[in-house]
Motif scaffolding. Structure first.
Motif, PDB file in Angstrom:
ATOM      1  N   GLY A 388       0.795  -1.215   0.000  1.00 29.32           N
ATOM      2  CA  GLY A 388       0.000   0.000   0.000  1.00 29.32           C
ATOM      3  C   GLY A 388       0.830   1.270   0.000  1.00 29.32           C
ATOM      4  N   ALA A 389       0.169   2.386   0.273  1.00 32.31           N
ATOM      5  CA  ALA A 389       0.802   3.697   0.145  1.00 32.31           C
ATOM      6  C   ALA A 389       1.931   3.905   1.145  1.00 32.31           C
ATOM      7  N   ASP A 390       1.862   3.250   2.318  1.00 34.68           N
ATOM      8  CA  ASP A 390       2.892   3.489   3.331  1.00 34.68           C
ATOM      9  C   ASP A 390       4.148   2.650   3.108  1.00 34.68           C
ATOM     10  N   ASP A 391       4.122   1.755   2.118  1.00 31.99           N
ATOM     11  CA  ASP A 391       5.280   0.912   1.784  1.00 31.99           C
ATOM     12  C   ASP A 391       5.714   0.055   2.962  1.00 31.99           C
ATOM     13  N   VAL A 392       4.802  -0.263   3.876  1.00 32.65           N
ATOM     14  CA  VAL A 392       5.105  -1.120   5.018  1.00 32.65           C
ATOM     15  C   VAL A 392       4.217  -2.350   4.927  1.00 32.65           C
ATOM     16  N   LEU A 393       4.830  -3.523   4.726  1.00 34.32           N
ATOM     17  CA  LEU A 393       4.066  -4.749   4.507  1.00 34.32           C
ATOM     18  C   LEU A 393       3.407  -5.232   5.788  1.00 34.32           C
ATOM     19  N   GLY A 394       4.112  -5.165   6.907  1.00 36.09           N
ATOM     20  CA  GLY A 394       3.541  -5.634   8.168  1.00 36.09           C
ATOM     21  C   GLY A 394       3.598  -7.144   8.338  1.00 36.09           C
ATOM     22  N   LEU A 395       4.067  -7.870   7.325  1.00 36.95           N
ATOM     23  CA  LEU A 395       4.175  -9.327   7.359  1.00 36.95           C
ATOM     24  C   LEU A 395       5.631  -9.725   7.183  1.00 36.95           C
ATOM     25  N   HIS A 396       5.985 -10.882   7.715  1.00 34.65           N
ATOM     26  CA  HIS A 396       7.288 -11.441   7.398  1.00 34.65           C
ATOM     27  C   HIS A 396       7.317 -11.799   5.919  1.00 34.65           C
ATOM     28  N   LEU A 397       8.458 -11.620   5.277  1.00 32.23           N
ATOM     29  CA  LEU A 397       8.572 -11.866   3.842  1.00 32.23           C
ATOM     30  C   LEU A 397       8.394 -13.342   3.522  1.00 32.23           C
ATOM     31  N   PRO A 398       7.908 -13.659   2.322  1.00 33.11           N
ATOM     32  CA  PRO A 398       7.707 -15.065   1.939  1.00 33.11           C
ATOM     33  C   PRO A 398       8.998 -15.835   1.752  1.00 33.11           C
ATOM     34  N   THR A 399      10.155 -15.178   1.855  1.00 33.02           N
ATOM     35  CA  THR A 399      11.441 -15.857   1.721  1.00 33.02           C
ATOM     36  C   THR A 399      12.130 -16.064   3.062  1.00 33.02           C
ATOM     37  N   GLU A 400      11.467 -15.725   4.163  1.00 33.61           N
ATOM     38  CA  GLU A 400      12.105 -15.842   5.470  1.00 33.61           C
ATOM     39  C   GLU A 400      12.163 -17.293   5.936  1.00 33.61           C
ATOM     40  N   ASP A 401      12.812 -17.512   7.067  1.00 42.13           N
ATOM     41  CA  ASP A 401      13.052 -18.862   7.554  1.00 42.13           C
ATOM     42  C   ASP A 401      11.807 -19.457   8.210  1.00 42.13           C
ATOM     43  N   GLY A 402      11.740 -20.800   8.144  1.00 42.41           N
ATOM     44  CA  GLY A 402      10.732 -21.528   8.897  1.00 42.41           C
ATOM     45  C   GLY A 402       9.319 -21.059   8.652  1.00 42.41           C
ATOM     46  N   ALA A 403       8.528 -21.050   9.728  1.00 42.66           N
ATOM     47  CA  ALA A 403       7.116 -20.718   9.620  1.00 42.66           C
ATOM     48  C   ALA A 403       6.868 -19.232   9.417  1.00 42.66           C
ATOM     49  N   ASP A 404       7.889 -18.383   9.626  1.00 39.70           N
ATOM     50  CA  ASP A 404       7.687 -16.952   9.402  1.00 39.70           C
ATOM     51  C   ASP A 404       7.290 -16.655   7.962  1.00 39.70           C
ATOM     52  N   ARG A 405       7.738 -17.498   7.023  1.00 41.77           N
ATOM     53  CA  ARG A 405       7.454 -17.248   5.614  1.00 41.77           C
ATOM     54  C   ARG A 405       5.982 -17.476   5.275  1.00 41.77           C
ATOM     55  N   LEU A 406       5.203 -18.011   6.233  1.00 35.77           N
ATOM     56  CA  LEU A 406       3.800 -18.323   5.985  1.00 35.77           C
ATOM     57  C   LEU A 406       2.910 -17.124   6.291  1.00 35.77           C
ATOM     58  N   ALA A 407       3.391 -15.921   5.955  1.00 34.35           N
ATOM     59  CA  ALA A 407       2.633 -14.668   6.084  1.00 34.35           C
ATOM     60  C   ALA A 407       2.296 -14.339   7.528  1.00 34.35           C
TER      61      ALA A 407
END
Length: 431
Positions: A388-407
């Protein structure tokens, strides 16, 4: 007698404006300018948002077509008469299940596996390789390239990406990929994607899947309706990305189960964060902001508060506890008082051995868990997200380690608030 003309009352024009008048005019001009800037700024933001929604809608339609085809061609491969004619693509899935079952039986595993369980595991592994959100997803049962283990279960997309011998040392990239997707070896750490542009990788892979790849025989998707300004290479690595109206890469999650269940077990749709004083808890809506039309949580066993575990009976029919790739829970079951999720087959809950026909020797395949696949008994719906406009995803990236990549939502107040302007393909209603 001459008549004199009186000069009283005659006014001569002034040479210019007074200082007060000039200040008033300048103030009016400044006010009108500020109003116009605000209006034009809002119009520009609205245009960027509209363009983003249009692109996401087109991409979502193309992705949904391919996911639906995958479900159709991998459904109940062994529930039909094998002598009946089937589509060639369905036959490929059946052959993969037969090969996996044979390798599992030859791998010396103590726990037997049923044909239906093998079908579920192969379906999960194929989904990961055909709809990758990180490069490791391309590498089959164990996130390792085929040349490392001798098992031919890697994504067919790799045949488009690389040419030459199977050796890592001599295999070359095609024009399909650039610098960052060029390295093949995952031996250093299969959890980590070896790229210095992790924020663009899922978008690059989504672009390849839709424009160049095929899913069990489907041709590349038609995305001609997307504005070419919404496609670019923001990191200069030679791999194109889908962009939003603000020029940021869209993020792609193939199964964002941690957005639905932050702890991997309980579905609430909110994230509870402690605020000062420590006794205060603030709950922020998270899941419903990015995925619309979700049901209310199941009935809670109040005797287990504040753990808030759902009552087992209410879970059995709740759609937030059903994986579309394992709808009948052939791999997992619900065990509310002992362990929230327990594998029917312990071998599939952890690593297990496969015995390839060649080269000799078993290797370890990844178990059916959230570290390598996704959270059990949880719906998965491919998610395309713009920050969005603030350029802040608020989610862990889909390329991160372990379960963090699951949004999974980043556990901060700012990250939760940043979700408010995110745009996704799973939002419903007027957009």
């Amino acid at each position: 007698m001459r008549t004199r003309t009186s000069t009283f009352g005659i006014r001569h024009p002034r040479a210019g404006f007074s200082l007060v008048e000039m200040l008033v005019v300048l103030a009016i001009i400044a006010l009108l300018s500020s109003i116009s800037f605000v209006v034009l700024g809002k119009t520009g933001e609205a245009a960027r948002e509209a363009a983003t929604k249009t692109s996401i809608k087109i991409l979502s339609g193309a992705l949904r077509e391919r996911v639906d085809a995958f479900h159709e061609l991998t459904a109940n491969a062994f529930q039909v008469d094998p002598d009946l004619p089937v589509k060639q693509n369905g036959r490929i899935f059946r052959q993969n299940v037969e090969a996996f079952s044979s390798m599992y039986a030859a791998g010396g595993n103590a726990t037997p596996i049923s044909r239906v369980q093998a079908e579920v595991f192969v379906r999960q592994a194929m989904f990961k390789t055909l709809f990758p959100q990180r490069r490791a997803d391309l590498y089959g049962y164990d996130d390792e390239p085929q040349e490392d283990n001798g098992i031919a279960n890697d994504s067919p997309l790799l045949n488009r990406m690389y040419t030459g011998t199977p050796s890592i040392a001599t295999r070359k990239t095609t024009s399909w990929v650039g610098r960052n997707l060029g390295a093949l070896s995952m031996t250093t750490s299969p959890y980590t994607t070896p790229t210095d542009n992790s924020s663009t990788e899922s978008s690059e892979l989504l672009y390849l899947v839709l424009t160049e790849g095929d899913v069990l025989g489907l041709p590349p998707s038609d995305i001609g309706g997307i504005d070419q300004n919404m496609i670019g290479d923001t990191d200069g690595d030679g791999n194109l990305e889908f962009l939003d109206g603000w020029g940021n890469p869209l993020q792609f999650y193939n199964w964002p189960t941690r957005l639905i269940k932050d702890d991997g077990v309980n579905y609430w749709g909110t994230l509870a964060l402690p605020l000062p004083p420590a006794t205060m808890i603030s709950e922020y809506p998270t899941t419903s902001l990015l995925i619309s039309n979700l049901p209310a949580p199941p009935v809670v066993n109040t005797s287990l508060l504040p753990d808030r575990r759902p009552i087992a009976g209410s879970v059995a029919s709740h759609r937030m506890y059903r994986d579309p790739l394992d709808h009948n829970r052939n791999i997992t079951r619900w065990d509310v008082y002992v362990a929230p999720y327990t594998s029917v087959s312990s071998a599939l809950a952890s690593n297990f051995s496969l015995q390839p026909p060649s080269p000799a020797g078993a290797y370890t395949a990844m178990g059916m868990n959230s570290v390598w696949f996704h959270d059990a008994n949880t719906p998965s719906m491919p998610l395309i997200v713009s920050p969005g406009a603030d350029d802040v995803l608020g989610l862990h990236l889909p390329t991160e380690d372990g379960a963090d990549r699951l949004a999974r939502v980043i556990s901060t107040e700012d990250a939760c608030k940043a979700l408010g302007d995110n745009l996704t393909n799973q939002q419903r209603g007027p957009q």
